[in-house]
Design a protein around this motif. Sequence first.
Motif, PDB file in Angstrom:
ATOM      1  N   THR A   1       0.851  -1.186   0.000  1.00  0.00           N
ATOM      2  CA  THR A   1       0.000   0.000   0.000  1.00  0.00           C
ATOM      3  C   THR A   1       0.890   1.240   0.000  1.00  0.00           C
ATOM      4  OG1 THR A   1      -1.714  -1.132   1.267  1.00  0.00           O
ATOM      5  CG2 THR A   1      -1.828   1.258   1.198  1.00  0.00           C
ATOM      6  N   VAL A   2       0.538   2.212  -0.834  1.00  0.00           N
ATOM      7  CA  VAL A   2       1.288   3.466  -0.864  1.00  0.00           C
ATOM      8  C   VAL A   2       0.295   4.624  -0.796  1.00  0.00           C
ATOM      9  CG1 VAL A   2       2.917   4.925  -2.111  1.00  0.00           C
ATOM     10  CG2 VAL A   2       3.097   2.437  -2.288  1.00  0.00           C
ATOM     11  N   LYS A   3       0.474   5.477   0.221  1.00  0.00           N
ATOM     12  CA  LYS A   3      -0.322   6.699   0.336  1.00  0.00           C
ATOM     13  C   LYS A   3       0.534   7.874  -0.117  1.00  0.00           C
ATOM     14  CE  LYS A   3      -3.072   4.904   4.193  1.00  0.00           C
ATOM     15  NZ  LYS A   3      -3.468   5.108   5.609  1.00  0.00           N
ATOM     16  N   VAL A   4      -0.044   8.720  -0.973  1.00  0.00           N
ATOM     17  CA  VAL A   4       0.712   9.824  -1.553  1.00  0.00           C
ATOM     18  C   VAL A   4      -0.041  11.124  -1.340  1.00  0.00           C
ATOM     19  CG1 VAL A   4       1.762  10.752  -3.647  1.00  0.00           C
ATOM     20  CG2 VAL A   4       1.587   8.270  -3.345  1.00  0.00           C
ATOM     21  N   THR A   5       0.599  12.094  -0.717  1.00  0.00           N
ATOM     22  CA  THR A   5       0.099  13.465  -0.710  1.00  0.00           C
ATOM     23  C   THR A   5       0.873  14.192  -1.794  1.00  0.00           C
ATOM     24  OG1 THR A   5      -0.357  13.378   1.659  1.00  0.00           O
ATOM     25  CG2 THR A   5      -0.220  15.552   0.648  1.00  0.00           C
ATOM     26  N   LEU A   6       0.155  14.645  -2.837  1.00  0.00           N
ATOM     27  CA  LEU A   6       0.823  15.127  -4.040  1.00  0.00           C
ATOM     28  C   LEU A   6       1.633  16.384  -3.788  1.00  0.00           C
ATOM     29  CD1 LEU A   6      -2.055  14.356  -6.525  1.00  0.00           C
ATOM     30  CD2 LEU A   6       0.127  13.170  -6.344  1.00  0.00           C
ATOM     31  N   ALA A   7       1.182  17.253  -2.896  1.00  0.00           N
ATOM     32  CA  ALA A   7       1.991  18.411  -2.537  1.00  0.00           C
ATOM     33  C   ALA A   7       3.177  17.908  -1.741  1.00  0.00           C
ATOM     34  CB  ALA A   7       1.166  19.394  -1.711  1.00  0.00           C
ATOM     35  N   GLY A   8       4.339  18.113  -2.226  1.00  0.00           N
ATOM     36  CA  GLY A   8       5.546  17.617  -1.573  1.00  0.00           C
ATOM     37  C   GLY A   8       6.462  16.941  -2.575  1.00  0.00           C
TER      38      GLY A   8
ATOM     39  N   ASP B   1       9.283  12.526   2.574  1.00  0.00           N
ATOM     40  CA  ASP B   1       8.804  13.899   2.434  1.00  0.00           C
ATOM     41  C   ASP B   1       9.611  14.567   1.326  1.00  0.00           C
ATOM     42  OD1 ASP B   1       8.172  16.612   2.635  1.00  0.00           O
ATOM     43  OD2 ASP B   1       7.896  16.513   4.800  1.00  0.00           O
ATOM     44  N   GLY B   2       8.945  14.837   0.210  1.00  0.00           N
ATOM     45  CA  GLY B   2       9.642  15.432  -0.923  1.00  0.00           C
ATOM     46  C   GLY B   2      10.098  16.854  -0.676  1.00  0.00           C
ATOM     47  N   ASP B   3       9.386  17.607   0.183  1.00  0.00           N
ATOM     48  CA  ASP B   3       9.798  18.978   0.472  1.00  0.00           C
ATOM     49  C   ASP B   3      11.143  19.014   1.181  1.00  0.00           C
ATOM     50  OD1 ASP B   3       7.641  20.276  -0.690  1.00  0.00           O
ATOM     51  OD2 ASP B   3       6.407  20.118   1.110  1.00  0.00           O
TER      52      ASP B   3
ATOM     53  N   ALA C   1      13.828  10.507   3.683  1.00  0.00           N
ATOM     54  CA  ALA C   1      13.153   9.211   3.678  1.00  0.00           C
ATOM     55  C   ALA C   1      13.466   8.483   4.977  1.00  0.00           C
ATOM     56  CB  ALA C   1      13.611   8.382   2.486  1.00  0.00           C
ATOM     57  N   THR C   2      12.424   7.920   5.611  1.00  0.00           N
ATOM     58  CA  THR C   2      12.591   7.160   6.848  1.00  0.00           C
ATOM     59  C   THR C   2      12.020   5.768   6.640  1.00  0.00           C
ATOM     60  OG1 THR C   2      12.404   9.168   8.176  1.00  0.00           O
ATOM     61  CG2 THR C   2      12.100   7.083   9.304  1.00  0.00           C
ATOM     62  N   TYR C   3      12.871   4.752   6.828  1.00  0.00           N
ATOM     63  CA  TYR C   3      12.472   3.365   6.649  1.00  0.00           C
ATOM     64  C   TYR C   3      12.393   2.710   8.022  1.00  0.00           C
ATOM     65  CZ  TYR C   3      13.843   4.229   1.821  1.00  0.00           C
ATOM     66  OH  TYR C   3      13.956   4.733   0.552  1.00  0.00           O
ATOM     67  N   GLN C   4      11.325   1.966   8.271  1.00  0.00           N
ATOM     68  CA  GLN C   4      11.129   1.343   9.579  1.00  0.00           C
ATOM     69  C   GLN C   4      10.802  -0.135   9.417  1.00  0.00           C
ATOM     70  OE1 GLN C   4       7.972   3.863  11.148  1.00  0.00           O
ATOM     71  NE2 GLN C   4       9.458   5.049  12.318  1.00  0.00           N
ATOM     72  N   GLY C   5      11.350  -0.935  10.352  1.00  0.00           N
ATOM     73  CA  GLY C   5      11.061  -2.367  10.357  1.00  0.00           C
ATOM     74  C   GLY C   5      11.920  -3.136   9.382  1.00  0.00           C
ATOM     75  N   ASN C   6      12.918  -3.855   9.895  1.00  0.00           N
ATOM     76  CA  ASN C   6      13.783  -4.681   9.054  1.00  0.00           C
ATOM     77  C   ASN C   6      14.363  -3.898   7.885  1.00  0.00           C
ATOM     78  OD1 ASN C   6      13.193  -7.217  10.499  1.00  0.00           O
ATOM     79  ND2 ASN C   6      11.148  -6.998   9.607  1.00  0.00           N
ATOM     80  N   ALA C   7      14.838  -2.702   8.176  1.00  0.00           N
ATOM     81  CA  ALA C   7      15.369  -1.841   7.120  1.00  0.00           C
ATOM     82  C   ALA C   7      16.729  -2.347   6.654  1.00  0.00           C
ATOM     83  CB  ALA C   7      15.477  -0.408   7.625  1.00  0.00           C
ATOM     84  N   TYR C   8      16.931  -2.338   5.339  1.00  0.00           N
ATOM     85  CA  TYR C   8      18.177  -2.824   4.753  1.00  0.00           C
ATOM     86  C   TYR C   8      18.517  -1.959   3.544  1.00  0.00           C
ATOM     87  CZ  TYR C   8      21.512  -5.992   2.458  1.00  0.00           C
ATOM     88  OH  TYR C   8      22.618  -6.532   1.867  1.00  0.00           O
ATOM     89  N   LEU C   9      19.714  -1.347   3.591  1.00  0.00           N
ATOM     90  CA  LEU C   9      20.193  -0.485   2.504  1.00  0.00           C
ATOM     91  C   LEU C   9      21.433  -1.120   1.904  1.00  0.00           C
ATOM     92  CD1 LEU C   9      20.771   3.351   2.573  1.00  0.00           C
ATOM     93  CD2 LEU C   9      22.678   1.832   2.062  1.00  0.00           C
TER      94      LEU C   9
END
Length: 585
Positions: free
Chosen positions: A334-341, A388-390, A394-402
């Motif tokens: 699921t992806v929620k997008v607020t277009l302003a930003g 947050d594009g402004d 980017a914040t990744y949570q839960g089993n984050a892997y870069l």
Amino acid sequence: MEGDGFTAETDAATYDKRDATVRAPGPVTFHHNRLSGSGMGMLYEKNADVLTILQQSDTRVVPDAAGNGAAHVTAGTTVFARLARDIRFDGGVRVTRGGQTITGRSGLAHLSMDEKRIEQLELHDHIRIDASTKTAGSIQSVTGSDVTLNYAADSEALERLAVEGDAVIRLAGGTTKTGRQISARSVDARLAPDGQPIALNAREDVELTLPAEDAQAARTVKSSLLAATGDPTDPARGLTQATFTGNVEYREKSQNVEREAHSARLDVGLKAGISAFDHASFSGGARFADRRITGSAASVNYDVDKGALELSGSEPGSPRPHVFNDQITVDATTVKVTLAGPVLDASGNVKSVLQPPRKSAAKDGTKLPSMLKQDQAVNITADRLGYDGDTSRATYQGNAYLWQSETSIKGDAIGIDDKSGDLSADGSVVTTTTIDQVDKDKKKERVRTMATADSFKYEDGLRQAAYRGKVHLTGGQGDLTAESVDLYLKSSGNELERAEASDRANGLVLREQGRKTVGSRMTFTSADDRYEVGGSPVTLTDQCGRVTSGRTLTFRKATDTIEVDGNQRVRTQTKNGEKCQVMTR
């Protein structure tokens, strides 16, 4: 001439028994119940009971006792077929009725059984209807090739409208400049007494246009079919919902907004008077594009007022929601997008890619952390993502892997700031990096460095990688455990300048070249390959198990010499086949 309540008058007429027809060449007047009129020239076919006004037909219907049903019709020719209860108009017709003006090439009116009112009016060839209504959402004008109008029996108000051939229906807006428009190959609508559509169907080349109004952007929707309905319990609200199907194309535009979406189906909620959408749901290969971000999903729900999208669902060709722009690509359940930003909230097996900075990155001020390669994308997975594009964070949570090339970071949470170039990780952090360092022969080599800690933070401005909490670091400088470790990189971002570590509570432990050093603080400088360890005391255990202690300890890898408290020196020699350290003064 009179017959069954129908009367026609003229100055002169002839009757031919052979065809049972009355002919009058001059002016004629007629009336029947509420119907009256005039014209030039008349034919009356007695057996068929058909009266024809040959030229300049002018017909009027006076209102009934309740004030309803008044009409005025002009035409070139008018034919009254009384047995069929029809009135045909040809040679150009103009109808004024109930605040409406109707024009066309020809028309046919069907009368009620008592011939006192018009039940249906059919109009053909380049029809135009103009209404004087001012109620928002009610019909303002209609154009098309053929139009059928049905009137209610109780009030004679228009209750159904069917348009065939290049149909265009304009609805009144809040002001004279803000009318809405529906166009299609054909349109069929049922109307409330105030002229508002309460059900509407359109097919082929459908297009709904909502012009800009107040702070609202102009909107258009194109599709193959449109089905709109209202609330049957509250017809005064007019149309409340609409479904577009077949090659749906949605566009939204203003000075600051330019958006579009495509799908197989679009369901919208309509505000009063079809002034705007209160929500929109795209389904079936849904795709959207904004100036800031683009995406696709099986289903896209759009909160129009908030400018917010929610992408979800799975289908062939679109197994998961997918959004992207020049900076980030995201796939999730699921992806929620607020277009302003834009602002993103993605959840469920999140996979994202941070794109390398563009050549124009200096203009928009975005960059990757310098500890990462600037010409390669960065991959990150997690249970959830907030972006947050402004702020370009980017914040990744839960089993984050870069990971990127030889660099990887794991943690319960990872944060990246594309503006500052800062990078952080928290909770069971594991990092793997490759750092350039110079060996004893002054040759540069790539050295793999691994670390674990409770938290990690890289500040790009300082070129500082800070590890905190139960730090364990292994690499070219040895094996180090401490409460905190700070690595300072050179401007290139991939070469160590110095390292600092401390652990005043439990003492840091450094293992290198078979030695173990314990202290409370340590500094390593790469320029001279020097370690300086302090503590109360510092202890060094050599390869032979011999322990040396003091307040400070300094040793250089290049010369393999050690200083204790600044005056004791240690040189390495071989004893009993092992390397051991012998103190010298």
